[in-house]
Design an enzyme around this catalytic site. Structure first.
Site, PDB file in Angstrom:
ATOM      1  N   HIS A   8      -4.367  -5.860   1.122  1.00  0.00           N
ATOM      2  CA  HIS A   8      -4.626  -4.824   1.744  1.00  0.00           C
ATOM      3  C   HIS A   8      -6.398  -4.642   0.389  1.00  0.00           C
ATOM      4  O   HIS A   8      -5.849  -4.084  -0.485  1.00  0.00           O
ATOM      5  CB  HIS A   8      -3.774  -3.392   1.385  1.00  0.00           C
ATOM      6  CG  HIS A   8      -2.868  -3.286   2.565  1.00  0.00           C
ATOM      7  ND1 HIS A   8      -2.786  -1.811   3.381  1.00  0.00           N
ATOM      8  CD2 HIS A   8      -2.343  -4.043   3.655  1.00  0.00           C
ATOM      9  CE1 HIS A   8      -1.961  -2.335   4.654  1.00  0.00           C
ATOM     10  NE2 HIS A   8      -1.951  -3.759   4.036  1.00  0.00           N
ATOM     11  N   HIS A  33      -1.692  -4.065  -2.752  1.00  0.00           N
ATOM     12  CA  HIS A  33      -3.356  -4.436  -2.740  1.00  0.00           C
ATOM     13  C   HIS A  33      -3.602  -5.558  -3.882  1.00  0.00           C
ATOM     14  O   HIS A  33      -4.852  -5.931  -4.015  1.00  0.00           O
ATOM     15  CB  HIS A  33      -3.733  -2.434  -3.506  1.00  0.00           C
ATOM     16  CG  HIS A  33      -3.071  -2.270  -5.106  1.00  0.00           C
ATOM     17  ND1 HIS A  33      -3.181  -2.805  -5.596  1.00  0.00           N
ATOM     18  CD2 HIS A  33      -2.417  -1.361  -4.561  1.00  0.00           C
ATOM     19  CE1 HIS A  33      -2.395  -2.151  -6.775  1.00  0.00           C
ATOM     20  NE2 HIS A  33      -1.977  -1.219  -6.031  1.00  0.00           N
ATOM     21  N   GLU A  55      -7.316   2.686  -1.744  1.00  0.00           N
ATOM     22  CA  GLU A  55      -6.004   1.946  -2.362  1.00  0.00           C
ATOM     23  C   GLU A  55      -5.361   3.214  -3.647  1.00  0.00           C
ATOM     24  O   GLU A  55      -6.154   3.397  -4.326  1.00  0.00           O
ATOM     25  CB  GLU A  55      -6.061   1.155  -3.013  1.00  0.00           C
ATOM     26  CG  GLU A  55      -6.653  -0.253  -1.400  1.00  0.00           C
ATOM     27  CD  GLU A  55      -5.961  -0.099  -0.400  1.00  0.00           C
ATOM     28  OE1 GLU A  55      -4.770  -0.117  -0.792  1.00  0.00           O
ATOM     29  OE2 GLU A  55      -6.216  -0.586   0.953  1.00  0.00           O
ATOM     30  N   ASP A  87       5.851  -1.739  -5.509  1.00  0.00           N
ATOM     31  CA  ASP A  87       5.417  -1.753  -4.238  1.00  0.00           C
ATOM     32  C   ASP A  87       3.872  -1.603  -4.089  1.00  0.00           C
ATOM     33  O   ASP A  87       3.545  -2.243  -2.890  1.00  0.00           O
ATOM     34  CB  ASP A  87       6.316  -0.389  -3.779  1.00  0.00           C
ATOM     35  CG  ASP A  87       8.183  -1.288  -3.458  1.00  0.00           C
ATOM     36  OD1 ASP A  87       8.321  -2.102  -4.341  1.00  0.00           O
ATOM     37  OD2 ASP A  87       8.745   0.043  -3.396  1.00  0.00           O
ATOM     38  N   ASP A 126     -11.412   4.115   3.073  1.00  0.00           N
ATOM     39  CA  ASP A 126     -10.585   3.789   3.153  1.00  0.00           C
ATOM     40  C   ASP A 126     -10.051   3.985   1.454  1.00  0.00           C
ATOM     41  O   ASP A 126     -11.045   3.942   0.753  1.00  0.00           O
ATOM     42  CB  ASP A 126      -9.986   2.431   3.748  1.00  0.00           C
ATOM     43  CG  ASP A 126      -8.452   2.491   3.589  1.00  0.00           C
ATOM     44  OD1 ASP A 126      -7.724   3.030   3.674  1.00  0.00           O
ATOM     45  OD2 ASP A 126      -8.055   1.672   2.742  1.00  0.00           O
ATOM     46  N   ASP A 164     -11.169  -2.988   4.439  1.00  0.00           N
ATOM     47  CA  ASP A 164      -9.599  -1.999   5.997  1.00  0.00           C
ATOM     48  C   ASP A 164     -11.150  -0.963   6.093  1.00  0.00           C
ATOM     49  O   ASP A 164     -10.667  -0.729   7.606  1.00  0.00           O
ATOM     50  CB  ASP A 164      -8.769  -1.315   4.973  1.00  0.00           C
ATOM     51  CG  ASP A 164      -7.637  -2.269   4.850  1.00  0.00           C
ATOM     52  OD1 ASP A 164      -7.702  -4.164   5.174  1.00  0.00           O
ATOM     53  OD2 ASP A 164      -6.593  -1.796   4.250  1.00  0.00           O
TER      54      ASP A 164
END
Length: 238
Positions: free
Chosen positions: A153, A58, A10, A53, A8, A158
Site C-alpha cells: 500500500h 505499507h 498511510e 501489522d 489517501d 492508492d
C-alpha cells in the site's frame, strides 16, 4: 470548474485516538473529472514506530521516515492545496479521523472546515454493489483498473488507483453532463434547443421486460437484507 482531490493516507496503525499517526499522504487532482498531474505527496515523520501489522502493509520503516518532515511542517501546504475542493476518499471516516487528530494537535479546526465536501467511495460502492467485497483491490478488479503494481500500500499509488475507480464508478453521470470547454475556448455561444417542438414516442416495457426487472429488484432487495429505500416508499404509498 469542478475541482476534486482524491486523497489517501498511510498510518502507523489503526487508531488515531490511541496515538497512531499519519506517515504518508497522497493527493491526486481532478478538474472536470480529468487528471491534471497537479498532485501532492509527502512522507511524514510520525515520531513513533509503526505497528508490525501496519508495517507489513505499507513497508515504511522508522529509519526511512526519520529524516522526513513532521506533519506540522507540511500542514499549511496540504491545507492550501485542498482548500475548497471536493475530497474523494475510500473509507473516509478512517482518513478524516487521522487528519482531524493531526490538526487538533496544531490547534486547527476539523478537516471538513477547509474543504467543500467529502465523498466516500466505499459508501458509493456499497450502494452500487450490495453484498459484495468493495475494497480498493476488489473495485479495481471489478471495474478493470490495472492494480498490478500494488504490491504494498502506498498513499499516492492508492490515490491514483482510486481516481480511476471513482471515474469508473460515476461513468454513467457523464451522459448527463454537457462539456462546454471547447465551445468556450472558441468564443462561440451555446445554442438552446426547444424540445417541446418534438413529438417523442413513449416506449413502454413489455411483460417479459417487466418480469426481468422485478426479478433484478428482488435480488437486490435480498442482497441488502430488505433495506432498499424504494421498497419502504412503495409500501408506504400502498
Amino acid at each position: 470548474m469542478s475541482r476534486q482531490i482524491v486523497l489517501d493516507t498511510e498510518t502507523t496503525g489503526l487508531s488515531a485516538e490511541s496515538g497512531d499517526r499519519i506517515i504518508e499522504i497522497g493527493c491526486v487532482e481532478l478538474l472536470n473529472r480529468k487528471l491534471t498531474g497537479n498532485n501532492l505527496h509527502f512522507y511524514v515523520n510520525p515520531e513513533r514506530d509503526s505497528h508490525e501489522d501496519a508495517l507489513r502493509v505499507h513497508g515504511l520503516t522508522t529509519e526511512f521516515l526519520r529524516d522526513k518532515p513532521k506533519f506540522a511542517e507540511v500542514a499549511e501546504e496540504i491545507l492550501r492545496y485542498l482548500e475548497g475542493a471536493e475530497i474523494i476518499i475510500h473509507n473516509a471516516a478512517f482518513d478524516i479521523g487521522f487528519l482531524d487528530k493531526e490538526l487538533e494537535r496544531l490547534g486547527k479546526p476539523v478537516f471538513t472546515s477547509f474543504v467543500s465536501e467529502v465523498t466516500d467511495t466505499l459508501a458509493m460502492a456499497k450502494q452500487l454493489y450490495p453484498g459484495k467485497r468493495n475494497s480498493l483491490d476488489a473495485l479495481c478488479d471489478r471495474l478493470g483498473v490495472d492494480n498490478s503494481g500494488r504490491t504494498l500500500h502506498g498513499a499516492l499509488l492508492d490515490a491514483e488507483l482510486l481516481a480511476d475507480v471513482y471515474i469508473n464508478l460515476t461513468r454513467g453521470q457523464e451522459a448527463l453532463l454537457i462539456d462546454l470547454g471547447d465551445v468556450g475556448e472558441q468564443g462561440a455561444e451555446g445554442e438552446r434547443i426547444d424540445l417541446s417542438v418534438f413529438d417523442l414516442p413513449v416506449l413502454t416495457a413489455n411483460a417479459q421486460e417487466l418480469t426481468a426487472h422485478a426479478d433484478v429488484l428482488a435480488q437486490i432487495d435480498k442482497a441488502s437484507g430488505g433495506k432498499l429505500v424504494w421498497q419502504a416508499d412503495h409500501a408506504a404509498a400502498a
